[in-house]
Design a protein around this motif. Sequence first.
Motif, PDB file in Angstrom:
ATOM      1  N   VAL A  67       3.094   5.692   1.378  1.00 57.48           N
ATOM      2  CA  VAL A  67       3.002   4.797   0.226  1.00 57.48           C
ATOM      3  C   VAL A  67       1.874   3.810   0.486  1.00 57.48           C
ATOM      4  O   VAL A  67       1.913   3.055   1.459  1.00 57.48           O
ATOM      5  CB  VAL A  67       4.315   4.031  -0.006  1.00 57.48           C
ATOM      6  CG1 VAL A  67       4.174   3.090  -1.205  1.00 57.48           C
ATOM      7  CG2 VAL A  67       5.481   4.994  -0.219  1.00 57.48           C
ATOM      8  N   VAL A 295       9.368  -2.129  -0.335  1.00 56.32           N
ATOM      9  CA  VAL A 295       9.243  -0.665  -0.315  1.00 56.32           C
ATOM     10  C   VAL A 295       9.991  -0.072   0.873  1.00 56.32           C
ATOM     11  O   VAL A 295      10.815   0.831   0.717  1.00 56.32           O
ATOM     12  CB  VAL A 295       7.767  -0.228  -0.236  1.00 56.32           C
ATOM     13  CG1 VAL A 295       7.672   1.298  -0.075  1.00 56.32           C
ATOM     14  CG2 VAL A 295       6.999  -0.666  -1.467  1.00 56.32           C
ATOM     15  N   ILE A 344       2.130   7.931  -3.083  1.00 57.33           N
ATOM     16  CA  ILE A 344       2.552   6.900  -4.033  1.00 57.33           C
ATOM     17  C   ILE A 344       1.643   5.692  -3.851  1.00 57.33           C
ATOM     18  O   ILE A 344       1.409   5.258  -2.722  1.00 57.33           O
ATOM     19  CB  ILE A 344       4.022   6.492  -3.801  1.00 57.33           C
ATOM     20  CG1 ILE A 344       4.951   7.706  -3.982  1.00 57.33           C
ATOM     21  CG2 ILE A 344       4.428   5.361  -4.749  1.00 57.33           C
ATOM     22  CD1 ILE A 344       6.338   7.497  -3.423  1.00 57.33           C
ATOM     23  N   ASN A 346       1.374   1.782  -4.829  1.00 55.29           N
ATOM     24  CA  ASN A 346       1.998   0.607  -5.435  1.00 55.29           C
ATOM     25  C   ASN A 346       0.912  -0.395  -5.794  1.00 55.29           C
ATOM     26  O   ASN A 346       0.151  -0.849  -4.933  1.00 55.29           O
ATOM     27  CB  ASN A 346       3.000  -0.045  -4.486  1.00 55.29           C
ATOM     28  CG  ASN A 346       3.791  -1.132  -5.197  1.00 55.29           C
ATOM     29  OD1 ASN A 346       4.837  -0.859  -5.787  1.00 55.29           O
ATOM     30  ND2 ASN A 346       3.303  -2.366  -5.181  1.00 55.29           N
ATOM     31  N   VAL A 375       2.379   3.490  -9.390  1.00 57.81           N
ATOM     32  CA  VAL A 375       3.413   2.562  -9.857  1.00 57.81           C
ATOM     33  C   VAL A 375       2.770   1.197 -10.024  1.00 57.81           C
ATOM     34  O   VAL A 375       2.209   0.639  -9.076  1.00 57.81           O
ATOM     35  CB  VAL A 375       4.583   2.487  -8.858  1.00 57.81           C
ATOM     36  CG1 VAL A 375       5.655   1.533  -9.378  1.00 57.81           C
ATOM     37  CG2 VAL A 375       5.174   3.886  -8.611  1.00 57.81           C
ATOM     38  N   HIS A 376       2.860   0.642 -11.239  1.00 59.47           N
ATOM     39  CA  HIS A 376       2.125  -0.584 -11.562  1.00 59.47           C
ATOM     40  C   HIS A 376       3.045  -1.648 -12.133  1.00 59.47           C
ATOM     41  O   HIS A 376       3.912  -1.357 -12.971  1.00 59.47           O
ATOM     42  CB  HIS A 376       1.022  -0.271 -12.583  1.00 59.47           C
ATOM     43  CG  HIS A 376       0.165  -1.450 -12.919  1.00 59.47           C
ATOM     44  ND1 HIS A 376       0.120  -2.002 -14.184  1.00 59.47           N
ATOM     45  CD2 HIS A 376      -0.676  -2.200 -12.162  1.00 59.47           C
ATOM     46  CE1 HIS A 376      -0.715  -3.026 -14.185  1.00 59.47           C
ATOM     47  NE2 HIS A 376      -1.209  -3.174 -12.972  1.00 59.47           N
ATOM     48  N   PRO A 465       7.467  -2.451  -6.346  1.00 59.62           N
ATOM     49  CA  PRO A 465       7.780  -1.796  -5.078  1.00 59.62           C
ATOM     50  C   PRO A 465       9.218  -1.305  -4.972  1.00 59.62           C
ATOM     51  O   PRO A 465       9.505  -0.402  -4.162  1.00 59.62           O
ATOM     52  CB  PRO A 465       7.478  -2.881  -4.032  1.00 59.62           C
ATOM     53  CG  PRO A 465       7.486  -4.170  -4.769  1.00 59.62           C
ATOM     54  CD  PRO A 465       6.996  -3.838  -6.147  1.00 59.62           C
ATOM     55  N   SER A 468       8.555   2.006  -6.364  1.00 58.06           N
ATOM     56  CA  SER A 468       7.793   2.792  -5.390  1.00 58.06           C
ATOM     57  C   SER A 468       8.697   3.258  -4.255  1.00 58.06           C
ATOM     58  O   SER A 468       8.611   4.399  -3.792  1.00 58.06           O
ATOM     59  CB  SER A 468       6.633   1.963  -4.820  1.00 58.06           C
ATOM     60  OG  SER A 468       5.670   1.701  -5.806  1.00 58.06           O
ATOM     61  N   LYS A 487       8.581  11.101 -11.503  1.00 63.99           N
ATOM     62  CA  LYS A 487       8.619  10.120 -12.595  1.00 63.99           C
ATOM     63  C   LYS A 487       9.726  10.462 -13.589  1.00 63.99           C
ATOM     64  O   LYS A 487      10.503   9.576 -13.991  1.00 63.99           O
ATOM     65  CB  LYS A 487       7.276  10.077 -13.323  1.00 63.99           C
ATOM     66  CG  LYS A 487       7.299   9.159 -14.538  1.00 63.99           C
ATOM     67  CD  LYS A 487       6.019   9.187 -15.344  1.00 63.99           C
ATOM     68  CE  LYS A 487       6.164   8.352 -16.611  1.00 63.99           C
ATOM     69  NZ  LYS A 487       4.922   8.319 -17.409  1.00 63.99           N
TER      70      LYS A 487
END
Length: 545
Positions: A67, A295, A344, A346, A375-376, A465, A468, A487
């Motif tokens: 990540v 995370v 991933i 983040n 991932v936002h 996170p 994430s 997703k």
Amino acid sequence: MNSLNKILYTLAIFALPLISFAQSAEDESPVANWQNLDLKSDGVFGISTERAYKEILKGKRSSPIIVAVIDGGIDTEHEDLKKVLWINQKEIPGNGIDDDKNGYIDDIHGWNFIGSPKANIHYDNMEVIRLINKLQPKYASALNSTPFTEEERKEFQTYKKLVTDYMAKLQSAQIGLQNTTMIKKYLDEILAKMGKDNPTADDFGDYKAANDVESQVVKFIKPELKKRDFKKFYDELKDGIKYYDTQVKYHLNVDFDPRKDSVGDDYANSNERYYGNNNVKGPDAEHGTHVAGIVGAIRSNDLGIKGVADNVKIMAIRTVPDGDERDKDVANSIRYAVDNGAKILNMSFGKAYAWDKKVVDEAVRHAISKGVLLVHAAGNDGKNTEKEDNFPNRLFSDSTGVTMGTAQGWIEVGASGWKNDEELVASFSNYGGKTVDVFAPGVKINSTMPGSTYKENDGTSMAAPVVSGLAAMIWSHYPHFTAVQIKDIIMNSVVKVDQKVKIKEEGDSKKVLLSEISVSGGIVNAYNALQLAEKTNSTARVKSK
């Protein structure tokens, strides 16, 4: 950027007569590790992480998932993080050689795109300032009657909007700095007269104010001390002064530009890739360290906190200064993460304007083509992002702003609290029926901080996170799934919310269904997601026979 605690907002607009605020859920304190707990068994609206590990994943093997935390830096020596950091095995530490020939020397744990061998950027402008400085030479003296081409006319209108936005932000910051500084001045005088450094609400009740301003300060502080002790209140006040001072000195200062001396790249060349240094901590690693802990802080060491995922390798990419991140750096960070094995990404950052959306879009396309999940964080302005721009985003646009496609492997995350009531959606969280996918815990999240310490923070920066970590949790047990499958599992396993929740829209409070302000209409849930993942996996096995 984290949202300010509500007390700081109150202090920033302090005036006579006193403005008071009702207590909300965000003023209270949840139980420890609430984001990983279960609504039914624990009474808080976490994501059921602990239940998933205990009832579904116990004894099951998993594979590590990388990540990338694209943020402001990570303390690589933190007691709860150092054993889960990604290590570039192809690089020999400290030899000054690019051993793996990826263009980055001694990138052991990741890379820093906002520094150089000489220095590291700490503060930077907001993007609105950089855009004003770019357009000002051409349009500062222009009038509405000035003859322009159609393209120039559009650019001139943009310039006027930027200046209006800038002036409003600067005025707010200046007032905030003036008022928080004033309150601290009078408060310090009151403390000196009391002869106490940690007074209680009763102490302030007994205090005889010397003037009207002291009286207003006392009236404000007394109810606040029912929610927190004085030292915490005082620290928040000092944080408020620092916040507004930073805005005035750096974020909104048209004469401040740290880029040339600190990085030394050709900033005009958005396609330049190889610059920076390997100092992934930098001068201010609070935000990134906090995000990384959410995370994947070690779950089994009896220290600090428990991250969501238990088998991750966290890649540290320093991209975000104290101020707005730059598109060139964001694009390069995405490419670095993808090309070095991250599955991933983040991205707990965002801004209202874009300098070069195209270069970021190209990097996002690259990530999607490599099967990476992005991932936002949705942002902390309490706004509808269907109506207000927030960058970066999943939409690919041409030079005129027309949407030319969408990044399917992208999850946009809003922030939620721990109570299953009308205040479930965090008051600061952005939202959008078509733009925000899910909500996740983002209020009073305790996580790692530099120096092997821990602290509670609020923000969609904390919610992202969580998601994430959930994605990593699923992917580590089902490594053959695609990013889009991960997703879909997260989206289709949310806990739906029946009651209406409060939001602010154009200054007015209203109640809406969660399905009206998010695509999924729910809060992510690890237990449900793991159940759906196993069902998806079993179905795929049957079909393959």
